[in-house]
Motif scaffolding. Structure first.
Motif, PDB file in Angstrom:
ATOM      1  N   ILE A 154      24.240   3.397   7.221  1.00  0.00           N
ATOM      2  CA  ILE A 154      23.174   3.855   6.318  1.00  0.00           C
ATOM      3  C   ILE A 154      22.972   2.801   5.247  1.00  0.00           C
ATOM      4  N   ARG A 155      21.724   2.501   4.957  1.00  0.00           N
ATOM      5  CA  ARG A 155      21.436   1.574   3.867  1.00  0.00           C
ATOM      6  C   ARG A 155      21.216   2.374   2.594  1.00  0.00           C
ATOM      7  N   ILE A 156      22.053   2.112   1.584  1.00  0.00           N
ATOM      8  CA  ILE A 156      21.942   2.791   0.297  1.00  0.00           C
ATOM      9  C   ILE A 156      21.719   1.733  -0.784  1.00  0.00           C
ATOM     10  N   LEU A 160      19.401   2.482 -10.420  1.00  0.00           N
ATOM     11  CA  LEU A 160      19.525   3.148 -11.714  1.00  0.00           C
ATOM     12  C   LEU A 160      18.825   2.392 -12.834  1.00  0.00           C
ATOM     13  N   ALA A 161      18.664   1.084 -12.679  1.00  0.00           N
ATOM     14  CA  ALA A 161      18.020   0.295 -13.739  1.00  0.00           C
ATOM     15  C   ALA A 161      16.839  -0.505 -13.212  1.00  0.00           C
ATOM     16  N   THR A 162      16.303  -0.076 -12.072  1.00  0.00           N
ATOM     17  CA  THR A 162      15.174  -0.784 -11.466  1.00  0.00           C
ATOM     18  C   THR A 162      13.977   0.159 -11.424  1.00  0.00           C
ATOM     19  N   TYR A 163      12.828  -0.326 -11.882  1.00  0.00           N
ATOM     20  CA  TYR A 163      11.657   0.544 -11.986  1.00  0.00           C
ATOM     21  C   TYR A 163      10.544   0.058 -11.049  1.00  0.00           C
ATOM     22  N   ASN A 164       9.707   1.002 -10.606  1.00  0.00           N
ATOM     23  CA  ASN A 164       8.516   0.686  -9.805  1.00  0.00           C
ATOM     24  C   ASN A 164       8.844  -0.077  -8.523  1.00  0.00           C
ATOM     25  N   TYR A 165       9.909   0.337  -7.854  1.00  0.00           N
ATOM     26  CA  TYR A 165      10.278  -0.327  -6.604  1.00  0.00           C
ATOM     27  C   TYR A 165       9.585   0.342  -5.421  1.00  0.00           C
ATOM     28  N   LYS A 166       9.452  -0.409  -4.343  1.00  0.00           N
ATOM     29  CA  LYS A 166       8.812   0.114  -3.139  1.00  0.00           C
ATOM     30  C   LYS A 166       9.819   0.938  -2.345  1.00  0.00           C
ATOM     31  N   ILE A 167       9.438   2.167  -1.988  1.00  0.00           N
ATOM     32  CA  ILE A 167      10.336   3.068  -1.269  1.00  0.00           C
ATOM     33  C   ILE A 167      10.132   2.926   0.240  1.00  0.00           C
ATOM     34  N   ARG A 168      11.255   2.711   0.947  1.00  0.00           N
ATOM     35  CA  ARG A 168      11.217   2.618   2.409  1.00  0.00           C
ATOM     36  C   ARG A 168      11.894   3.844   3.016  1.00  0.00           C
ATOM     37  N   LYS A 169      11.395   4.282   4.157  1.00  0.00           N
ATOM     38  CA  LYS A 169      11.800   5.557   4.745  1.00  0.00           C
ATOM     39  C   LYS A 169      13.262   5.582   5.198  1.00  0.00           C
ATOM     40  N   GLU A 170      13.820   4.465   5.644  1.00  0.00           N
ATOM     41  CA  GLU A 170      15.176   4.453   6.194  1.00  0.00           C
ATOM     42  C   GLU A 170      16.224   4.035   5.170  1.00  0.00           C
ATOM     43  N   ASN A 190      11.024  11.436   1.097  1.00  0.00           N
ATOM     44  CA  ASN A 190      11.784  10.219   0.827  1.00  0.00           C
ATOM     45  C   ASN A 190      13.259  10.552   0.603  1.00  0.00           C
ATOM     46  N   ALA A 191      14.115   9.554   0.752  1.00  0.00           N
ATOM     47  CA  ALA A 191      15.560   9.758   0.672  1.00  0.00           C
ATOM     48  C   ALA A 191      16.081   9.331  -0.692  1.00  0.00           C
ATOM     49  N   GLY A 192      16.511  10.303  -1.462  1.00  0.00           N
ATOM     50  CA  GLY A 192      17.031   9.991  -2.784  1.00  0.00           C
ATOM     51  C   GLY A 192      18.301  10.750  -3.106  1.00  0.00           C
ATOM     52  N   ILE A 193      19.217  10.073  -3.801  1.00  0.00           N
ATOM     53  CA  ILE A 193      20.391  10.713  -4.396  1.00  0.00           C
ATOM     54  C   ILE A 193      20.210  10.554  -5.893  1.00  0.00           C
ATOM     55  N   LEU A 194      19.996  11.659  -6.585  1.00  0.00           N
ATOM     56  CA  LEU A 194      19.534  11.608  -7.969  1.00  0.00           C
ATOM     57  C   LEU A 194      20.581  12.166  -8.926  1.00  0.00           C
ATOM     58  N   VAL A 195      20.946  11.331  -9.891  1.00  0.00           N
ATOM     59  CA  VAL A 195      21.976  11.669 -10.874  1.00  0.00           C
ATOM     60  C   VAL A 195      21.292  12.156 -12.149  1.00  0.00           C
ATOM     61  N   PRO A 196      21.770  13.240 -12.762  1.00  0.00           N
ATOM     62  CA  PRO A 196      21.148  13.722 -14.000  1.00  0.00           C
ATOM     63  C   PRO A 196      21.030  12.626 -15.055  1.00  0.00           C
ATOM     64  N   HIS A 197      19.894  12.600 -15.725  1.00  0.00           N
ATOM     65  CA  HIS A 197      19.601  11.553 -16.701  1.00  0.00           C
ATOM     66  C   HIS A 197      20.647  11.515 -17.819  1.00  0.00           C
ATOM     67  N   SER A 198      21.086  12.670 -18.275  1.00  0.00           N
ATOM     68  CA  SER A 198      22.084  12.708 -19.345  1.00  0.00           C
ATOM     69  C   SER A 198      23.394  12.061 -18.913  1.00  0.00           C
ATOM     70  N   VAL A 199      23.745  12.237 -17.642  1.00  0.00           N
ATOM     71  CA  VAL A 199      24.985  11.659 -17.110  1.00  0.00           C
ATOM     72  C   VAL A 199      24.891  10.129 -17.088  1.00  0.00           C
ATOM     73  N   THR A 200      23.762   9.607 -16.637  1.00  0.00           N
ATOM     74  CA  THR A 200      23.616   8.146 -16.590  1.00  0.00           C
ATOM     75  C   THR A 200      23.534   7.552 -17.997  1.00  0.00           C
ATOM     76  N   ASP A 201      22.859   8.249 -18.922  1.00  0.00           N
ATOM     77  CA  ASP A 201      22.753   7.745 -20.294  1.00  0.00           C
ATOM     78  C   ASP A 201      24.125   7.614 -20.948  1.00  0.00           C
ATOM     79  N   ILE A 202      24.905   8.679 -20.879  1.00  0.00           N
ATOM     80  CA  ILE A 202      26.227   8.676 -21.517  1.00  0.00           C
ATOM     81  C   ILE A 202      27.136   7.640 -20.869  1.00  0.00           C
ATOM     82  N   SER A 203      27.127   7.580 -19.544  1.00  0.00           N
ATOM     83  CA  SER A 203      27.961   6.606 -18.837  1.00  0.00           C
ATOM     84  C   SER A 203      27.575   5.178 -19.202  1.00  0.00           C
ATOM     85  N   ALA A 204      26.275   4.925 -19.258  1.00  0.00           N
ATOM     86  CA  ALA A 204      25.799   3.580 -19.595  1.00  0.00           C
ATOM     87  C   ALA A 204      26.258   3.158 -20.985  1.00  0.00           C
TER      88      ALA A 204
END
Length: 218
Positions: A154-156, A160-170, A190-204
């Motif tokens: 699987i390609r993952i 988290l810090a990249t904006y306006n990227y092109k989404i590919r189906k696989e 589309n295939a996404g694994i989405l982390v809560p925004h508060s979690v990424t903010d605090i971790s960052a």
């Protein structure tokens, strides 16, 4: 010991320059400690010590904080009071947004390197639990769930810090919940694994603080 400007320069040299990250005010004194908050409303009442580097993560509106090198401050900005407070009391203040997100993205890439893609959800939880002390759920789209169940590579991609990227189906994309609507709309499949925004903010910001403390020791 280092000044706020010297610390920011080291951050910029190592991680790059971002329009929504920068030094707002430096009193040119050596920094002895760091205090950060995600939003300015929480940071404002803490800003008292001229030997502390104060860092806010979120600009209230787009690029709204005036950095030291800007020619014209944005006096209409909602965060102008934070900037005014720092300059009036001659305190050290930075806004570090996308730069902190990029540090988080890099750290996660290192953590996931050589780990089995099938265990991505388990590994994401392990990674963020290093920084988060409350329960949270990672959202997986139906398309991502189907790809994870397939018995092949699987390609993952971490975005988290990249904006306006092109989404590919696989491809399965790791992103912040609410940051990329195209990943969250069921009809787009589309295939996404989405982390809560508060979690990424605090971790960052925790990782950012560690980086700055390393810089200060050198």
């Amino acid at each position: 010991m280092m000044t706020a400007r010297e610390i920011y320069q080291r951050l910029k040299d190592k991680f790059g320059e971002y329009e929504d990250s920068g030094l707002i005010h430096s009193n040119k004194k050596d920094i002895k400690d760091i205090v950060w908050e995600i939003d300015g409303v929480y940071l404002y009442p803490l800003m008292k010590d001229p030997a502390v580097l104060y860092i806010v993560h979120h600009p209230v509106s787009r690029f709204n904080l005036a950095f030291e090198d800007d020619k014209e401050p944005d006096e209409e900005s909602e965060n102008y009071i934070l900037e005014y407070h720092a300059k009036r009391l001659n305190l050290n203040l930075m806004c570090i947004h996308s730069l902190a997100d990029k540090i988080l993205e890099n750290e996660l890439n290192r953590y996931l390197k050589d780990k089995d893609e099938k265990d991505i959800i388990v590994n994401l939880n392990k990674f963020f639990n290093q920084y988060i002390n409350f329960e949270f759920n990672i959202y997986t789209t139906k398309r991502a769930e189907k790809l994870l169940k397939k018995n092949r590579h699987i390609r993952i991609e971490n975005r988290l810090a990249t904006y306006n990227y092109k989404i590919r189906k696989e491809v399965i994309y790791i992103d912040q919940l609410g940051a990329t609507k195209d990943l969250e709309r069921p009809k787009n499949n589309n295939a996404g694994i989405l982390v809560p925004h508060s979690v990424t903010d605090i971790s960052a910001m925790i990782i950012l603080e560690r980086e700055i403390r390393k810089i200060m020791k050198k």
